[in-house]
Enzyme design. Structure first.
Site, mmCIF file in Angstrom:
data_model
loop_
_atom_site.group_PDB
_atom_site.id
_atom_site.type_symbol
_atom_site.label_atom_id
_atom_site.label_comp_id
_atom_site.label_asym_id
_atom_site.label_seq_id
_atom_site.Cartn_x
_atom_site.Cartn_y
_atom_site.Cartn_z
ATOM 1 N N ASP A 1 -7.104 8.746 -5.593
ATOM 2 C CA ASP A 1 -6.506 7.422 -5.846
ATOM 3 C C ASP A 1 -6.645 6.544 -4.606
ATOM 4 O O ASP A 1 -6.141 6.882 -3.533
ATOM 5 C CB ASP A 1 -5.020 7.603 -6.185
ATOM 6 C CG ASP A 1 -4.348 6.281 -6.501
ATOM 7 O OD1 ASP A 1 -4.293 5.917 -7.683
ATOM 8 O OD2 ASP A 1 -3.892 5.595 -5.560
ATOM 9 N N TYR B 1 -6.019 -0.655 0.397
ATOM 10 C CA TYR B 1 -5.877 0.432 1.380
ATOM 11 C C TYR B 1 -6.983 0.373 2.446
ATOM 12 O O TYR B 1 -6.908 1.044 3.461
ATOM 13 C CB TYR B 1 -5.927 1.811 0.715
ATOM 14 C CG TYR B 1 -4.932 2.077 -0.389
ATOM 15 C CD1 TYR B 1 -3.844 1.244 -0.627
ATOM 16 C CD2 TYR B 1 -5.084 3.197 -1.214
ATOM 17 C CE1 TYR B 1 -2.942 1.507 -1.661
ATOM 18 C CE2 TYR B 1 -4.189 3.472 -2.233
ATOM 19 C CZ TYR B 1 -3.126 2.616 -2.455
ATOM 20 O OH TYR B 1 -2.257 2.893 -3.478
ATOM 21 N N LYS C 1 -7.925 -0.091 -7.349
ATOM 22 C CA LYS C 1 -7.085 -1.226 -7.781
ATOM 23 C C LYS C 1 -7.524 -2.461 -7.024
ATOM 24 O O LYS C 1 -8.048 -2.338 -5.920
ATOM 25 C CB LYS C 1 -5.606 -0.947 -7.443
ATOM 26 C CG LYS C 1 -5.216 0.519 -7.520
ATOM 27 C CD LYS C 1 -3.788 0.800 -7.141
ATOM 28 C CE LYS C 1 -3.513 2.295 -7.142
ATOM 29 N NZ LYS C 1 -3.953 3.026 -5.948
ATOM 30 N N HIS D 1 -3.482 -4.274 -9.280
ATOM 31 C CA HIS D 1 -2.596 -3.559 -8.349
ATOM 32 C C HIS D 1 -1.139 -4.016 -8.439
ATOM 33 O O HIS D 1 -0.222 -3.202 -8.416
ATOM 34 C CB HIS D 1 -3.117 -3.702 -6.914
ATOM 35 C CG HIS D 1 -2.646 -2.619 -5.988
ATOM 36 N ND1 HIS D 1 -3.361 -2.210 -4.897
ATOM 37 C CD2 HIS D 1 -1.525 -1.865 -5.997
ATOM 38 C CE1 HIS D 1 -2.690 -1.246 -4.278
ATOM 39 N NE2 HIS D 1 -1.583 -1.028 -4.924
#
Ligand code: A2P
Length: 279
Positions: free
Chosen positions: A50, A55, A80, A113
């Site tokens: 994931d 990120y 996302k 997201h």
């Protein structure tokens, strides 16, 4: 030598796509950490990773997959995209950019997201995901951090995400969302399943069950999640804890234990509110 754990079982999404119930969360690892940790996770038996645009580690995730020796088809990749892509064409651009960073030619599950209701374009973002699904560039589509009112607006258009990924653990039960997901056949994904940053894993109600089973508190919490039919994506970059988190499919909690863990919900003023927070 890498410890090998039996891969997690899969759940069926509404379109029949199989999603491994336990995946590796990657926030807040950077590219370099992800390249090492994702490869180690896949060699250990993880089959679901994931990540997210936000990120800033999709390149590392892609490198880890390529370095693992595990074939692409065996790995389920979730990513996302951020608020700036909330339009039909924006979703396409976000997907292309993620594919490029990951070095992949399809994504298994692509999520909006955060709903970011202040800009009120999450419906268009999801419509963009539908087009990507039709084009075959993603295998499944979903949302993250959507509250019941946000989901309802999708339902009103006849749209249903395959999965909604939310903050969920014994201290954050999210009963309203879980009930709505069940009613609509949406799979519940749990982020921050170990309640990172609080003392949850030392809660006596959890440690008592852990002692009884000869397991760790983290394993009890993760088992409680998957036993309810949820997908959990705990982050760890420590090989011992990574192995521990995947090794939860060879025991079961009793009904009483499940119920005891379901009584720990509490108000959390620090919890992100998707009507106010997003990126
Ligand atoms: P580490 O990477 O050193 O293992 P969450 O999924 O709730 O975000 O949890 C992530 C945090 O929990 C990280 O700080 C991670 O640290 C830690 N963690 C992950 N697995 C375990 C475990 N089995 N026991 C205790 N802490 C864990």
């Amino acid at each position: 030598m890498t410890q090998r754990i039996q891969p997690a079982p899969c759940l069926s999404l509404l379109n029949g796509v199989q999603i491994p119930q336990l995946g590796l969360g990657t926030w807040p690892m950077n590219d370099a950490e992800c390249a090492v940790t994702v490869a180690a996770a896949l060699q250990m038996g993880y089959r679901h990773i994931d990540t997210a645009e936000n990120y800033e580690n999709e390149r590392g995730v892609g490198e880890g997959i390529r370095n693992s020796g595990v074939t692409r088809r065996e790995v389920f990749v979730t990513t996302k995209f951020n608020r700036k892509w909330h339009s039909v064409d924006g979703a396409r651009q976000a997907c292309e950019a993620s594919l490029k960073r990951l070095g992949l030619d399809y994504i298994d599950l692509l999520l909006v997201h955060w709903p970011n209701p202040d800009q009120d374009r999450y419906l268009e973002a999801f419509q963009g995901l539908v087009k990507l699904l039709e084009a075959g560039v993603v295998r499944a589509i979903g949302t993250s951090n959507f509250k019941p009112a946000h989901l309802q607006r999708l339902f009103d258009l006849g749209l249903v995400p395959h999965l909604n990924q939310i903050q969920l653990d014994p201290y954050h039960l999210r009963d309203d969302l879980v009930a709505l997901h069940r009613e609509r056949g949406i799979v519940t994904g749990a982020w921050r399943p170990l309640g990172c940053g609080n003392a949850m894993l030392a809660d006596p109600a959890i440690t008592a069950i852990a002692e009884r089973h000869g397991r760790t508190s983290a394993q009890i919490v993760l088992r409680w999640l998957v036993q309810q039919g949820f997908v959990a994506t705990p982050k760890s970059s420590n090989p011992t804890r990574m192995a521990q988190n995947l090794a939860i499919f060879d025991f079961a909690l009793s009904d009483d234990e499940m119920a005891a863990l379901g009584r720990l919900d509490r108000l959390d003023p620090e919890m992100f509110d998707a009507d106010r927070f997003g990126h």
